[in-house]
Enzyme design. Structure first.
Site, short mmCIF file in Angstrom:
data_model
loop_
_atom_site.label_atom_id
_atom_site.label_comp_id
_atom_site.label_asym_id
_atom_site.label_seq_id
_atom_site.Cartn_x
_atom_site.Cartn_y
_atom_site.Cartn_z
N SER A 1 0.84 -1.20 0.00
CA SER A 1 0.00 0.00 0.00
C SER A 1 0.87 1.24 0.00
O SER A 1 2.00 1.23 0.47
CB SER A 1 -0.87 0.01 1.25
OG SER A 1 -0.03 0.11 2.38
N LYS A 2 0.28 2.29 -0.53
CA LYS A 2 1.07 3.52 -0.70
C LYS A 2 1.42 4.16 0.63
O LYS A 2 2.31 4.99 0.70
CB LYS A 2 0.32 4.50 -1.60
CG LYS A 2 -0.96 5.04 -1.02
CD LYS A 2 -1.62 6.00 -1.98
CE LYS A 2 -2.97 6.42 -1.41
NZ LYS A 2 -3.90 6.87 -2.40
N ARG A 3 0.71 3.79 1.69
CA ARG A 3 1.05 4.36 2.99
C ARG A 3 2.36 3.78 3.54
O ARG A 3 3.02 4.38 4.35
CB ARG A 3 -0.07 4.12 3.99
CG ARG A 3 -1.16 5.13 3.83
CD ARG A 3 -2.32 4.95 4.75
NE ARG A 3 -3.55 5.16 3.99
CZ ARG A 3 -3.90 6.32 3.43
NH1 ARG A 3 -3.14 7.38 3.56
NH2 ARG A 3 -5.00 6.43 2.73
N LYS A 4 2.70 2.58 3.08
CA LYS A 4 3.89 1.93 3.66
C LYS A 4 5.03 1.76 2.68
O LYS A 4 6.14 1.42 3.06
CB LYS A 4 3.48 0.57 4.23
CG LYS A 4 2.40 0.73 5.29
CD LYS A 4 2.22 -0.48 6.16
CE LYS A 4 1.24 -0.15 7.27
NZ LYS A 4 0.40 -1.27 7.64
#
Ligand code: GLU
Length: 480
Positions: A254-257
């Site tokens: 995911s783009k958050r990680k």
């Protein structure tokens, strides 16, 4: 023997994703191994989220990687159009075919009825909420009357209510799904647009796809697809669901990680060969266990038997290490050419010079001024860190504001000066911050400096990917 024909079918609803490149690579390698064909199909039936700019970026990113296709929206081919939004008539015709064969039915239920039904099921804590089949057994006369009244309708899959559907997955063997647990999926919406399931199956069939190689997350949709193939009386392709790429903590990438946009890797100066090599290591290994290999070597040695299903972790550090090996394969001359082509090129310099012309008195001043236009991350001096948090705000206020800005930037195909200026202004007003309190932290976050050329223009030149990673960096700095 039928020729192998495979495809990727991305939806152009956001930045070109590493997951798309990963699936594309395995499709490409499999096609090449068997002298088959690889096609690109754009699944843009979600009209609100799909944008031509995203489609173009997918095409550009795949070309950057060198994963070229034999048929696609840009190159054409015998089974076009290759953009689903241009195939409406084909889906309407096939939905009718399904209705005639008893594999689907018209559903006239209103939005109000469906909302009430969901509410009822929620209250009764129904284990498998879904459509209750209300319209499935309408008599031909009832249907005729409703059609005469011009009532809007959707077309639903007539899923068998008993027994199981078997999916034969090349990597997993036979996977069984209880039919009672599969909803009567909407296939055609009331505006005549197909859903993913109908369009995907119809196109895979009409385009002669022999092997569906896609991400594991689609396996729960496959029983619906198997039912569709059966209802049409078509032969199924072979199913191969690749393990999902994962973050370090094993959650779905995911783009958050992790940076997930291919543009990020391209703009940071990763080499396409290293990227493909790394993606090739995700769940697959060379027979001799070697980690550095080319796509040609992967093709020579490829077989699905060498895929392991434990979720491969996409580790940017490891990719960076591998990229370093590729950099060191360059001669010094090649490296210089690479830098001149990809970083210090005319396009980049000409974007920067208008911004710093007023700020330098001799050419050498340029160097001290422009580091942040080229660097990846920026570091924050104690002075900059102090300017990051205005007097009356807390670290949490600023990181909250930056997180909102991150969402805004995320949704844009690219950062453009006038547009981002307007969005910054709107966010500042929405949050009711004083302009001075608002713009300084943004400036510091994206450049590491308290004084820069005008912010919108500066952000446009720095570009979406770098703005984004630096804002993330600033949020992290505020937390620590
Ligand atoms: N449109 C789907 C996606 O965006 C395609 C999934 C499939 O390959 O069937 O990934």
């Amino acid at each position: 023997m039928t020729t192998v024909k495979v495809r990727i079918a991305p939806s152009p609803t956001g930045d070109p994703h590493v997951g798309t490149a990963y699936i594309a690579l395995f499709n490409y390698v499999f096609a090449k191994k068997h002298g088959g064909k690889f096609i690109l199909r754009i699944e843009d039936t979600d009209r609100t989220r799909s944008r031509p700019e995203w489609e173009q970026m997918i095409i550009d990113a795949m070309k950057w990687l060198g994963l070229t296709w034999d048929e696609g929206p840009d190159v054409g081919g015998p089974h076009g159009p290759y953009r689903q939004s241009e195939r409406g008539a084909i889906y309407a015709e096939h939905a009718q075919m399904l209705i005639d064969r008893g594999g689907a039915y018209r559903c006239f239920c209103t939005e109000e009825r469906l909302t009430a039904l969901r509410e009822e099921q929620r209250k009764a804590k129904v284990a498998m909420p879904g459509y209750d089949g209300h319209c499935r057994h309408l008599s031909p006369d009832e249907i005729k009357a409703k059609l005469a009244e011009k009532l809007p309708y959707v077309v639903r899959l007539a899923m068998p209510k008993e027994g199981t559907t078997k999916v034969n997955d090349r990597l997993r063997g036979e996977v069984q799904f209880e039919n009672a647990q599969v909803d009567d999926q909407v296939l055609l919406k009331s505006d005549g647009m197909p859903t993913y399931h109908l369009a995907n199956v119809v196109d895979d069939h009409l385009m002669g796809i022999t092997h569906v190689i896609r991400a594991e997350e689609w396996i729960t949709s496959t029983p619906k697809h198997v039912q569709l193939y059966q209802a049409f009386g078509w032969t199924q392709p072979e199913w191969i669901h690749m393990p999902l790429l994962r973050n370090q903590d094993k959650s779905k990438i995911s783009k958050r990680k992790n940076p997930v946009s291919l543009n990020y890797y391209r703009e940071s100066g990763f080499s396409p060969a290293a990227m493909l090599n790394y993606l090739g290591m995700m769940g697959w290994t060379m027979p001799d266990g070697r980690e550095k290999f080319t796509v040609a070597e992967m093709i020579d040695n490829f077989s699905f038997e060498r895929i392991s299903l434990g979720g491969p972790v996409f580790d940017v550090q490891k990719l960076t290490w591998l990229n370093g090996l590729y950099i060191r394969d360059h001669t010094a001359d090649e490296l210089a050419t690479d830098l001149l082509t990809n970083m210090f090129n005319e396009k980049n310099l000409k974007a920067i010079t208008p911004l710093i012309r007023e700020r330098i008195d001799k050419l050498e001043d340029f160097v001290n001024h422009v580091g942040y236009f080229f660097a990846g991350d920026v570091s924050y001096s104690p002075e900059a860190l102090q300017a990051l948090v205005p007097k009356d705000k807390t670290n949490k206020d600023v990181s909250g504001m930056l997180a909102e800005l991150l969402e805004i930037i995320d949704s844009l195909p690219r950062v453009e000066a006038a547009d981002i200026d307007a969005r910054l202004k709107a966010l500042c007003e929405k949050l009711t911050w004083k302009p001075k309190e608002f713009f300084m932290p943004v400036r510091v976050a994206v450049t590491g400096r308290t004084a820069t050329p005008p912010l919108g223009e500066t952000m446009a030149v720095i570009g979406k990917e770098r703005c984004r990673r630096r804002i993330r960096g600033a949020i992290a700095a505020l937390k620590s």
